[in-house]
Design an enzyme around this catalytic site. Structure first.
Site, PDB file in Angstrom:
ATOM      1  N   GLU A  86      25.629  57.663  60.148  1.00 45.16           N
ATOM      2  CA  GLU A  86      26.623  58.677  59.823  1.00 45.16           C
ATOM      3  C   GLU A  86      26.034  60.046  59.483  1.00 45.16           C
ATOM      4  O   GLU A  86      26.668  61.068  59.724  1.00 45.16           O
ATOM      5  CB  GLU A  86      27.468  58.192  58.647  1.00 45.16           C
ATOM      6  N   SER A 487      66.202  17.340  19.344  1.00 40.84           N
ATOM      7  CA  SER A 487      65.535  16.940  18.100  1.00 40.84           C
ATOM      8  C   SER A 487      64.241  17.689  17.827  1.00 40.84           C
ATOM      9  O   SER A 487      63.630  17.485  16.772  1.00 40.84           O
ATOM     10  CB  SER A 487      65.262  15.435  18.120  1.00 40.84           C
TER      11      SER A 487
END
Length: 889
Positions: A86, A487
């Site tokens: 690049e 319960s």
């Protein structure tokens, strides 16, 4: 010579005009250029990652995949490959390369086309952050100015690091860290030279050069990269030859999920979105560490799924998923209506392997279940074809549970042969049993479940399960489903009784209640379940046996207003607590998280902790932004200074949410300024809402509720409703309580040790549907007669908290407590123990089976001894209770 002078002046003029034009363009475009601050504080858009407490990745949120790297993390071969391809003059130019620009201009003049040449790495970075990819002259000029500007503000290493993390590389991978994961499932340091060259060639055109979409072009591009590396003498000829001839090994990888906990991940994602906003949460690079260890989460997931399969299988097989072809000897219907061949068959000829494989690979299943096709049915086994393209056998041990499902309360006869269950051509689901890895026929459970486990000392979640499968239903029943608790409310009712003069030895009349309601013209007759009544009964035994009428009598004795106010102490919303006597039976609706939080108050000695799920938040480089500092169950909290919590922050945007973080996550505020990046926070005490004596006594009652008590031979034997827990766990340091609502529409089990609280709920999402009952399945009994009706899919009778919910709690604790020594609950120093008479609860001088030691708060112990006329010897059938029941509260 006469031409040189004019030419020289023309050149000078052109240079001046060029410089002037450049400056004019710069000042013209300056308002549109990024600010200095923006350039200095470039922020990568990185997805949020969620981890377990021990660092296993459970989810990733965000469209862009990015794994940030520091320049030190990047292998030199990758840096060389990128620079060679690049921008080989990266370290020589000031952001704009005159040679590269000249080459691009010549290319434009010769071809008339705008190529990609000329852009330095810095210019590419400028375009990626601030510009578009439009090929216009004005964009190119802006790109040059920004690149030059960046070189003035950032070092070459900083620019290179940003580029390596920012560049787009296809398949939603941004940066080389993400590309290594997406294409190879590796870190950048694990890549070989060929793989490095492949991803280094992607920036030019990631969509058409990537090795997944276009492997042919990727090979060509890889060769170009390797040639550039060879030209720049970064690699040798031998390295070049090896890499250029290497095969393409790329394939698409998802996020490197190490552990599946989607309900937990979704819960944390919702909190982060509420705190930061969706866009910031998904792009800010946050690494969120939950409070949940992977080991306890896995134990909970396996326990819930196994328990739902057990429930589902003891209620019968609903039939195959589909009938794919009709064998010649198949009767009109097989199994039940679900698998009726007259309606679901799609072929009259057996399928070929290729056809079966194509069908199975696209068939969606959840969790551990897999699809399979029955290709042969023998007497006691079947041959199946799986999505792996293989044939396997499921023997009778994997089939014999599958009697026909009729209704939730009725099941068919036990199957006698494999053809009673499935036929050739049936599409079925199979799963591998966790305990023995045996494959068996299965089906999706109809019932739902939720599981939540907390550390009672600080509220840190230890496990969160919102249902059988998140991918089947994303509704988190652990935190969102408000169901009647039955319960499970009784420990808190009994706690209110202890706070108002009752003791564990108080005698209450366990006798039927028949109350006429003038307003409705009906009688309210609360019943025990089962409808059995013991007459005079001690408080400890009443809770252990979960006596409904005793709970009602306690509410009446204490007063409804006092009871509801007492329940609110445990964190229940007062507005959601019923304001009538049905509160005693658990008619109120609460989430499993609320129940587990309330149970933590009993487990930790009386402190209301704040449940939370996030331990800390880090940025994408691992710097801690926030760390939880929850209030602890201690008063005073005597903790060494080196254990104080550290809180850090890095920017004002994180500080803006401090108050919300504290409120939502149960933790201390973030520092106010950058000078307080590492501020030691003091340990905070959770509010005490219950006396330590009260909490200990309730825990004691709940301890006897999960075991067998007394002596069978002396007729003092009795079972708590959760007796299976102690029998299977073989521990005496657990406490718990079952819970079952009318018609078994909701079943619960909550229990704890000193350091862990867990709550399980099982029921149907359809609140009108009952869990029903299961009849005896002799095939399952025959497998293990010793454990029949103890735990699992062999249990019979009506479903309740002990059968439907408790097995999941037991299996979770079996794994979580494995190797953990028993620890006796610390007794408050002011409590006393006194020997009492089993029947009357009064003092006694006997030391035989008729007496026992009981705990009492200061001043609450009985002061009178049991008289001869009151004395009852359970082992003596001629011994009678002299005191009439109506005289006992």
């Amino acid at each position: 010579m006469k031409f040189l002078k004019p030419a020289f002046f023309i050149l000078i003029l052109a240079f001046v005009v060029g410089v002037a034009t450049t400056f004019a363009l710069y000042y013209y475009m300056k308002p549109d250029l990024p600010s200095v601050g923006m350039l200095k504080d470039v922020r990568l858009q990185t997805p949020m990652r969620v981890y377990t407490q021990d660092g296993k990745l459970i989810s990733q949120f965000g469209v862009k995949r990015r794994i940030p790297l520091t320049i030190e993390d990047v292998p030199q071969d990758l840096i060389n490959a990128v620079l060679a391809t690049e921008d080989s003059r990266f370290y020589q130019h000031p952001g704009v390369d005159p040679i590269g620009m000249a080459r691009a201009v010549v290319n434009l003049i010769l071809t008339g086309e705008k190529g990609q040449g000329g852009s330095t790495l810095t210019m590419q970075l400028a375009r990626g952050f601030f510009l578009t990819r439009d090929k216009t002259y004005i964009r190119k000029i802006k790109e040059i100015f920004i690149a030059w500007h960046m070189e003035q503000l950032l070092s070459k290493q900083e620019i290179l690091e940003l580029y390596l993390n920012k560049v787009e590389l296809g398949h939603r991978a941004f940066g080389f860290g993400a590309a290594a994961q997406v294409y190879y499932g590796k870190t950048v340091n694990e890549l070989n030279l060929a793989q490095i060259a492949t991803i280094a060639g992607l920036p030019q055109a990631p969509s058409v050069l990537n090795p997944i979409s276009r492997p042919d072009r990727s090979i060509v591009r890889r060769r170009v990269v390797l040639l550039r590396m060879l030209d720049e003498k970064y690699i040798t000829k031998a390295q070049f030859e090896e890499a250029v001839n290497a095969p393409i090994t790329a394939k698409k990888h998802g996020a490197e999920i190490e552990f599946s906990a989607p309900y937990l991940a979704d819960l944390i994602w919702n909190e982060m979105v509420e705190l930061y906003g969706k866009e910031e949460a998904e792009t800010g690079g946050y690494q969120v560490y939950s409070t949940v260890p992977s080991s306890t989460q896995l134990a909970a997931q396996q326990a819930v799924q196994r328990n739902l399969h057990d429930y589902d299988e003891r209620h019968g097989y609903r039939g195959s998923e589909q009938q794919l072809w009709i064998p010649a000897d198949l009767p009109v219907a097989v199994g039940n209506d679900k698998s009726s061949v007259m309606t679901s068959a799609i072929s009259s000829e057996p399928w070929e392997e290729e056809q079966m494989l194509d069908f199975l690979k696209d068939y969606k299943t959840f969790e551990s279940m897999q699809p399979a096709i029955v290709v042969r049915v023998n007497e006691k086994d079947i041959t199946i074809f799986t999505r792996t393209g293989r044939y396997s056998t499921i023997d009778w041990d994997g089939l014999d549970w599958a009697r026909k499902y009729i209704t939730d309360t009725r099941q068919g006869n036990e199957p006698e042969k494999a053809s009673d269950i499935v036929s050739q051509g049936s599409l079925i689901l199979i799963r591998q049993r966790e305990d023995d890895k045996h494959w068996q026929l299965t089906q999706y459970p109809d019932a739902s479940s939720a599981f939540i486990a907390l550390d009672p000392h600080n509220g840190a979640a230890q496990a969160v399960i919102g249902g059988y499968s998140f991918y089947q239903s994303q509704f988190n029943r652990a935190t969102q489903a408000k169901r009647q608790v039955g319960s499970n409310i009784k420990p808190f009712i009994y706690s209110s009784a202890l706070a108002n003069g009752f003791t564990l030895a108080s005698i209450i009349n366990d006798a039927p209640i028949n109350q006429w309601e003038r307003g409705t013209g009906n009688a309210w007759r609360p019943e025990n379940s089962p409808p059995e009544y013991d007459g005079p009964i001690r408080l400890r035994v009443a809770l252990g046996k979960s006596k409904n009428v005793v709970s009602v009598r306690l509410v009446r004795a204490v007063g409804l207003e006092k009871v509801t106010q007492h329940l609110a102490r445990f964190g229940f919303d007062l507005a959601e607590i019923p304001k009538d006597e049905t509160v005693s039976l658990g008619s109120g609706s609460h989430t499993p998280l609320e129940v587990a939080t309330a149970m933590s108050v009993i487990a930790n000695g009386g402190f209301l902790i704040q449940p939370h799920f996030v331990e800390r938040i880090e940025d994408d480089y691992g710097k801690v932004l926030w760390k939880s500092n929850p209030p602890l169950a201690c008063d005073p909290c005597d903790v060494a200074s080196d254990n104080t919590q550290q809180t850090t922050a890095t920017s004002e945007e994180h500080m803006d949410i401090e108050a919300m973080l504290a409120a939502e996550l149960g933790s201390a505020q973030l520092p106010k300024d950058e000078s307080a990046l590492e501020t030691a926070e003091p340990v905070r005490s959770a509010p005490r809402v219950l006396d330590a004596d009260n909490a200990f006594l309730v825990a004691e009652m709940m301890r006897t509720a999960v075991k067998t008590n007394g002596n069978w031979n002396k007729k003092t034997y009795w079972q708590g409703t959760g007796w299976r827990a102690s029998n299977l766990l073989q521990r005496d340091d657990i406490s718990g309580k079952t819970g079952t609502t009318n018609d078994s529409k909701d079943t619960w089990f909550s229990g704890f040790t000193n350091d862990l609280v867990a709550t399980v709920w099982v029921g149907f999402d359809d609140m009108g549907r009952s869990l029903g009952r299961a009849s005896r399945n002799q095939n399952l009994v025959n497998k293990n007669p010793q454990k029949f009706n103890f735990i699992g899919n062999a249990m019979i009778g009506g479903e309740d908290g002990a059968k439907a919910a408790e097995p999941a709690w037991i299996r979770f604790m079996q794994k979580t407590l494995d190797g953990v020594p028993q620890t006796k609950r610390p007794m408050p120093t002011d409590l006393v123990t006194t020997r009492i008479d089993r029947a009357s609860g009064k003092l006694t001088q006997r030391t035989d089976h008729t007496s026992l030691f009981e705990y009492f708060a200061p001043g609450a112990a009985p002061t009178t001894y049991v008289s001869d006329s009151e004395f009852v010897d359970p082992a003596d059938e001629n011994s009678k209770q002299s005191k009439p029941l109506e005289d006992i509260f």
